[in-house]
Design an enzyme around this catalytic site. Sequence first.
Site, PDB file in Angstrom:
ATOM      1  N   ARG A   9       0.896  -1.332   0.147  1.00  0.00           N
ATOM      2  CA  ARG A   9       0.412  -0.066  -0.207  1.00  0.00           C
ATOM      3  C   ARG A   9       0.792   1.192  -0.243  1.00  0.00           C
ATOM      4  O   ARG A   9       1.612   1.731   0.399  1.00  0.00           O
ATOM      5  CB  ARG A   9      -0.439   0.009   1.149  1.00  0.00           C
ATOM      6  CG  ARG A   9      -1.867   1.590   1.461  1.00  0.00           C
ATOM      7  CD  ARG A   9      -2.456   1.829   2.304  1.00  0.00           C
ATOM      8  NE  ARG A   9      -4.091   0.300   2.082  1.00  0.00           N
ATOM      9  CZ  ARG A   9      -5.248   0.742   2.815  1.00  0.00           C
ATOM     10  NH1 ARG A   9      -5.574   2.005   3.206  1.00  0.00           N
ATOM     11  NH2 ARG A   9      -6.020   0.530   1.916  1.00  0.00           N
ATOM     12  N   GLN A  39     -10.124  -3.364  -2.844  1.00  0.00           N
ATOM     13  CA  GLN A  39     -11.010  -2.866  -2.174  1.00  0.00           C
ATOM     14  C   GLN A  39     -12.571  -3.342  -3.444  1.00  0.00           C
ATOM     15  O   GLN A  39     -13.769  -3.478  -3.067  1.00  0.00           O
ATOM     16  CB  GLN A  39     -11.008  -1.666  -1.594  1.00  0.00           C
ATOM     17  CG  GLN A  39     -12.730  -0.876  -1.424  1.00  0.00           C
ATOM     18  CD  GLN A  39     -12.847  -1.078  -0.311  1.00  0.00           C
ATOM     19  OE1 GLN A  39     -12.257  -1.197   1.111  1.00  0.00           O
ATOM     20  NE2 GLN A  39     -14.282  -1.564   0.265  1.00  0.00           N
ATOM     21  N   ARG A 199     -14.031  -7.494   2.621  1.00  0.00           N
ATOM     22  CA  ARG A 199     -12.904  -7.646   2.312  1.00  0.00           C
ATOM     23  C   ARG A 199     -11.933  -8.099   2.815  1.00  0.00           C
ATOM     24  O   ARG A 199     -11.426  -9.022   1.891  1.00  0.00           O
ATOM     25  CB  ARG A 199     -12.362  -6.212   3.125  1.00  0.00           C
ATOM     26  CG  ARG A 199     -12.549  -5.157   2.648  1.00  0.00           C
ATOM     27  CD  ARG A 199     -11.531  -4.683   1.694  1.00  0.00           C
ATOM     28  NE  ARG A 199     -10.029  -3.795   1.719  1.00  0.00           N
ATOM     29  CZ  ARG A 199      -9.343  -3.593   0.767  1.00  0.00           C
ATOM     30  NH1 ARG A 199      -9.226  -4.722   0.495  1.00  0.00           N
ATOM     31  NH2 ARG A 199      -8.905  -2.909   1.273  1.00  0.00           N
TER      32      ARG A 199
HETATM   33  N1  NVA Z   1      -9.452   6.985  -1.345  1.00  0.00           N
HETATM   34  C1  NVA Z   1      -8.682   6.354   0.142  1.00  0.00           C
HETATM   35  C2  NVA Z   1      -9.481   5.437  -0.035  1.00  0.00           C
HETATM   36  C3  NVA Z   1      -9.080   4.620   1.380  1.00  0.00           C
HETATM   37  C4  NVA Z   1      -9.063   3.354   1.771  1.00  0.00           C
HETATM   38  C5  NVA Z   1      -7.396   7.212  -0.291  1.00  0.00           C
HETATM   39  O1  NVA Z   1      -6.671   6.985  -1.188  1.00  0.00           O
HETATM   40  O2  NVA Z   1      -6.970   7.690   1.467  1.00  0.00           O
END
Ligand code: NVA
Length: 210
Positions: A9, A39, A199
């Site tokens: 991430r 997601q 999820r």
């Molecule tokens: N658009 C948000 C999604 C969070 C799950 C982000 O990138 O922070």
Amino acid sequence: RYLDGIMIRTYAHDDVTELARHADIPIINGLTDLLHPCQVMADLFTIQEKKGRLEGLKLCYVGDGNNMANSLMHGGAKFGMHVTIACPRGYEPDAGMVREAMNDAKASGARIEVVNDPYEGVKGADVVYTDVWASMGQETEAIERAKIMQPFQVNSQLMAAAKPDAIFLHCLPAHRGEDVTDEVIDGPQSVVWDEAENRMHVQKAILALV
Ligand code: NVA
């Protein structure tokens, strides 16, 4: 060398593709500025559970044309959905992702559109979706974005423009009173907790697949 796979991430999408180029184990995109595929797989599974199908359903994503908007277009296009992104002018989804989704849509019969009016977008929707107005890394823009995105808040009035049996989804965390009101996220049309649970199930499926 200790690992069987990496879920990453991060911010720049290129960091993920670069890692994947050099890796000989599965690299899973756990969110980038561009995309959030894990997601969306859980979201599509939730819609399938609630509505019994995906093809032909209208999903309207309301708000910032961000990673969620991009991935919902991607996913929806593969499953023959009608995906509408309703966002303020200047906050449209990534142009390359719109093109890719429109291309996939030709094969599946999906429809992808981007509009700047939340009521026009939500009209006739089976699924209404929103996300935060300032994503991770955009915290300094939060005040300015809140002003611009205010008309795109998902509240009861906007939900009333969708189909009467429309469901509400949010990837969470939500900013209550901003992107969504309490009455919608806590209301009978909200499926956000089933979506959040899904999820876990879908991530297990992704691990099994790779
Ligand atoms: N658009 C948000 C999604 C969070 C799950 C982000 O990138 O922070």
